[in-house]
Design a protein around this motif. Sequence first.
Motif, PDB file in Angstrom:
ATOM      1  N   ILE A 114      34.381 -60.874 -24.766  1.00 59.23           N
ATOM      2  CA  ILE A 114      34.402 -61.792 -23.625  1.00 59.23           C
ATOM      3  C   ILE A 114      33.465 -61.304 -22.528  1.00 59.23           C
ATOM      4  O   ILE A 114      32.950 -62.094 -21.735  1.00 59.23           O
ATOM      5  CB  ILE A 114      35.839 -61.957 -23.073  1.00 59.23           C
ATOM      6  N   SER A 115      33.196 -60.011 -22.491  1.00 53.16           N
ATOM      7  CA  SER A 115      32.340 -59.461 -21.432  1.00 53.16           C
ATOM      8  C   SER A 115      30.866 -59.467 -21.801  1.00 53.16           C
ATOM      9  O   SER A 115      30.017 -59.202 -20.957  1.00 53.16           O
ATOM     10  CB  SER A 115      32.770 -58.027 -21.102  1.00 53.16           C
ATOM     11  N   ASN A 116      30.555 -59.790 -23.060  1.00 55.09           N
ATOM     12  CA  ASN A 116      29.154 -59.784 -23.493  1.00 55.09           C
ATOM     13  C   ASN A 116      28.747 -61.138 -24.055  1.00 55.09           C
ATOM     14  O   ASN A 116      28.299 -62.015 -23.327  1.00 55.09           O
ATOM     15  CB  ASN A 116      28.924 -58.669 -24.514  1.00 55.09           C
ATOM     16  N   GLU A 117      28.934 -61.346 -25.363  1.00 54.34           N
ATOM     17  CA  GLU A 117      28.450 -62.565 -25.990  1.00 54.34           C
ATOM     18  C   GLU A 117      29.066 -63.838 -25.412  1.00 54.34           C
ATOM     19  O   GLU A 117      28.416 -64.882 -25.370  1.00 54.34           O
ATOM     20  CB  GLU A 117      28.707 -62.524 -27.506  1.00 54.34           C
ATOM     21  N   TRP A 118      30.321 -63.753 -24.973  1.00 46.97           N
ATOM     22  CA  TRP A 118      30.985 -64.931 -24.403  1.00 46.97           C
ATOM     23  C   TRP A 118      30.781 -65.051 -22.894  1.00 46.97           C
ATOM     24  O   TRP A 118      31.412 -65.893 -22.255  1.00 46.97           O
ATOM     25  CB  TRP A 118      32.475 -64.900 -24.720  1.00 46.97           C
ATOM     26  N   SER A 119      29.921 -64.235 -22.337  1.00 44.86           N
ATOM     27  CA  SER A 119      29.685 -64.260 -20.898  1.00 44.86           C
ATOM     28  C   SER A 119      29.225 -65.637 -20.444  1.00 44.86           C
ATOM     29  O   SER A 119      28.433 -66.304 -21.122  1.00 44.86           O
ATOM     30  CB  SER A 119      28.635 -63.219 -20.516  1.00 44.86           C
ATOM     31  N   ILE A 120      29.690 -66.062 -19.288  1.00 41.59           N
ATOM     32  CA  ILE A 120      29.329 -67.382 -18.751  1.00 41.59           C
ATOM     33  C   ILE A 120      28.053 -67.337 -17.930  1.00 41.59           C
ATOM     34  O   ILE A 120      27.619 -68.362 -17.396  1.00 41.59           O
ATOM     35  CB  ILE A 120      30.459 -67.957 -17.870  1.00 41.59           C
ATOM     36  N   GLU A 121      27.435 -66.162 -17.798  1.00 38.69           N
ATOM     37  CA  GLU A 121      26.238 -66.049 -16.975  1.00 38.69           C
ATOM     38  C   GLU A 121      25.150 -66.982 -17.489  1.00 38.69           C
ATOM     39  O   GLU A 121      24.842 -67.027 -18.666  1.00 38.69           O
ATOM     40  CB  GLU A 121      25.734 -64.605 -16.975  1.00 38.69           C
TER      41      GLU A 121
END
Length: 268
Positions: free
Chosen positions: A100-107
């Motif tokens: 959730i903190s990398n590939e799923w990041s909403i940035e």
Amino acid sequence: MPSRGQRNRINKIVILAGQSNMFGLGNTEKVELDTKTHITWINNIHTPDSLDMSYGWTTLQPQVLRYNQLERQHIGPEASVKLEDANTYSIKFTMGGTSISNEWSIEKSFFKDTYYQKFIRFVKESIEEVPEPKELSALFWLQGESDSLKYHDAKNYSKNITKFVKEVRSDLQSPNLIFIPSEITWSPGKYAHIVNDGIKQATEKLYPSAFVTNESIHANTSPDGDGFHLDTQSLVKIGRRFSKAYQKVINSAKYKKLVNSDIVCVKD
């Protein structure tokens, strides 16, 4: 062709997203699928040359993973997701081994098409193809195994998933999208209990929402399993819990009035 009764019912759309256990390594021969429900999917879009996608809506069916010399059928929790008094349309988007903190990041990035952007675009395009009357109803979430490997990621899980769900609701213009995550079961994850605590904390903040437990959920330790990913029975159980939790939320007076919720914990 749908029966007259099916045509008269609303088409309820649910999103199933997450990593490898939402992807599902279930044995398709052990699951009876309801072909009156519908599915469209993209699995492992982050894996080069992955062809595990449906290219549009189809009846509920196993997916086929083709990668290098590997080819196998598989099924996940969608096998048993079915909403009462509605035609069920499941949008499935999964990426194994992701955080959730990398590939799923909403940035967002104007220069790079992020996986989050691809996820949102796929969901929007899929919704457009569902016939009226239709309703985007729920986000079912099974992810966190990767985040349970490191303390820092596990500790920040609640914050990251809360941010993610708020962004999804905003981008899909669905502020009352029901969020239903499952607790994880992942023996290599030293901090899985912290991730599960984070899931519960996030659920409390993200009404309308509920969470489903990992009680009696097991890894596949049989010869056809790897000892880490969930067995077929557990995947089916999670899908049923998703459906049951959804019905409990929409039947509640709190949901109908859209007031702040108490956390809902659903077991079999």
